[in-house]
Enzyme design. Structure first.
Site, short mmCIF file in Angstrom:
data_model
loop_
_atom_site.label_atom_id
_atom_site.label_comp_id
_atom_site.label_asym_id
_atom_site.label_seq_id
_atom_site.Cartn_x
_atom_site.Cartn_y
_atom_site.Cartn_z
N ARG A 8 84.19 4.42 -56.03
CA ARG A 8 83.46 5.37 -56.87
C ARG A 8 84.40 6.28 -57.63
O ARG A 8 85.45 6.67 -57.10
CB ARG A 8 82.54 6.26 -56.01
N HIS B 105 77.53 12.94 -46.01
CA HIS B 105 78.49 12.96 -44.89
C HIS B 105 78.31 14.20 -44.03
O HIS B 105 79.22 14.63 -43.32
CB HIS B 105 79.96 12.94 -45.36
N ARG C 97 70.25 6.42 -39.40
CA ARG C 97 71.02 7.23 -40.35
C ARG C 97 70.34 7.13 -41.71
O ARG C 97 70.12 6.04 -42.23
CB ARG C 97 72.44 6.69 -40.44
N ASN D 269 72.06 1.77 -38.85
CA ASN D 269 72.55 2.25 -40.14
C ASN D 269 72.27 1.14 -41.14
O ASN D 269 72.96 0.13 -41.17
CB ASN D 269 74.04 2.57 -40.05
N GLU E 97 80.51 9.88 -36.26
CA GLU E 97 79.16 10.09 -36.77
C GLU E 97 78.12 9.44 -35.87
O GLU E 97 77.04 9.98 -35.67
CB GLU E 97 79.05 9.49 -38.18
#
Ligand code: ADP
Length: 426
Positions: free
Chosen positions: A267, A203, A114, A33, A410
């Protein structure tokens, strides 16, 4: 300073007792990742669902990098210069060597990457060849904070492990199936088409994994899940909500980029697009400065100076008013999404909370769903407060809507998909 020729060789060796258990017999997948300044990795057996080792290389391209690998009780550290992802990859392989488990001998059958943005094209994981690699690079225009880093990671890993199939697993893939009315912005259609502006979501691996977990649990109890109306709330540092019917996504909160939607650690989530124009005109800020402000120093961090909910909930208990307001803003946004998705789905069967905050912060779950008894949502306060692992129900037995906490995984989902693609490519 030049980077060390063999960076990993400078990582201290662990004693024999701390060594990894040796070469696994079963097939393993190496997961990568890749962020702009970090490279997270995991070596796991996706069939037995066992993680053999995991770790991170951090501060890539900065003054002094650091890295570590963990496996059971063993912690293998590294500290030194990490100028780029290529060196980061060398450090990863070196850390495995020094921990007594060479990647060359670990029966790695796939390297799973990913990738945040797969555009409209990639609705499934892809075996990486030059064409796929170039497509991911091209999609960097849509995900400038994410895809370029993924490409660096892919290039470095393919160079170092050229004989192993590399698979890209896209965060957006699940949401390529969004209905047209949900993925289309009410933006000038010509401009939107020319610049590929639409809602891609993110996601997706987690939303798919969690919604499948919920479906299989309910199916095992005898429920017909073919038309199950679900809301999944993935609340980690990044956060997103999705509405799912059966196994198909109906809506999601992230849009062109992961900026849209829920309030997140740093965010803003949803914000009037005019903020860009206003800050540009009034504050003289550049587009990049505004982008950074909205992505990196807003959200909970921008509201109360903290983005970890352990700190935020402790501050609220200590009477911190800014933290309390930040929490109210966070929950208010969540409730708007829950309400709107319940209507979009024409009713609701399940709500699943997942990721760091969704799994670990009962206060957020309670505030999000309080006072919704009229809509058939009744939490069981004791079940909600309990700190347990695994999939669990936190709604009361008489709640019409089943509320669950479902740990996301994940990494496992990406590893399983990578294995499948690598096997079918043989
Ligand atoms: P990401 O993968 O997006 O980095 P995670 O899903 O790991 O995010 O979630 C990280 C966030 O979850 C942390 O910033 C913190 O706010 C929250 N979190 C994780 N563990 C706990 C905990 N035990 N108690 C409270 N909050 C937690």
């Amino acid at each position: 300073m030049t980077p060390p020729a063999s960076p990993a060789s400078s990582a201290p060796r662990s004693d024999a007792g701390g060594r990894l258990p040796g070469v696994p017999d079963a097939a393993t997948v190496l997961l990568l990742n890749s962020g702009s300044s970090s490279l997270k990795f995991q070596l796991l057996d996706p069939v037995a669902e066992v993680v053999h080792a995991s770790g991170i290389v951090e501060r890539i391209g900065q003054d002094r990098g650091q890295a570590h690998l963990e496996a059971g009780d063993l912690r293998q550290p590294y500290s030194g210069e990490v100028p780029d992802h290529k060196v980061a990859m060398q450090i990863v392989t070196g850390l495995f060597e020094d921990a007594g488990m060479s990647l060359q001998e670990a029966n790695v059958v796939a390297v799973g990457h990913r990738v945040v943005q797969g555009g409209a094209r990639f609705s499934s994981p892809q075996l990486v060849d030059s064409w796929v690699r170039n497509q991911i690079a091209d999609l960097g225009a849509l995900a400038p904070l994410h895809n370029p880093a993924a490409v660096q990671g892919i290039d470095a890993a393919r160079e170092l492990l050229p004989d192993i199939p590399h698979v890209a697993v896209f965060d957006t893939a699940f949401f390529t199936a969004l209905p047209e009315e949900s993925r289309t912005y009410a933006l000038n259609a010509q401009v939107a088409a020319e610049y590929r502006i639409r809602r891609y979501g993110a996601h997706g691996t987690s939303h798919r994994y969690v919604s499948e977990q919920v479906s299989s649990l309910l199916a095992s109890e005898g429920t017909d899940v073919s038309d199950l109306r679900q809301i999944v709330l993935h609340l980690g540092n990044g956060a997103s909500a999705s509405a799912v019917r059966g196994d198909a996504p109906v809506d999601t909160s992230m849009g062109l980029t992961p900026l849209e939607g829920l309030v997140m650690g740093t965010r803003t989530g949803d914000i009037d697009a005019s903020v860009y124009a206003h800050l540009s005109r009034s504050a003289g800020m550049s587009i990049d400065e505004i982008d950074t402000l909205l992505n990196k120093s807003s959200g909970m961090q921008g509201l109360c100076g903290m983005n970890d909910f352990r700190d935020i909930t402790a501050a609220i208990r200590a009477g911190d008013e800014r933290a309390e307001l930040a929490m109210r803003v966070y929950v208010h946004r969540l409730r708007k999404y829950v309400g709107s998705y319940a209507f979009t789905l024409g009713g609701l069967d399940t709500i699943a909370f997942t990721a760091g905050i969704g799994e670990n912060v009962p206060e957020v779950r309670e505030r999000t769903l309080e006072g919704l008894e009229a809509f058939g949502i009744v939490l069981d306060p004791a079940a909600n407060a309990r700190r347990e692992k695994g999939v669990r129900t936190i709604s009361a037995p008489d709640s019409a809507v089943r509320v669950l906490v479902v740990p996301t995984d994940e990494e496992l989902a990406i590893a399983q998909q990578s294995l499948e693609v690598a096997r079918s490519a043989r």
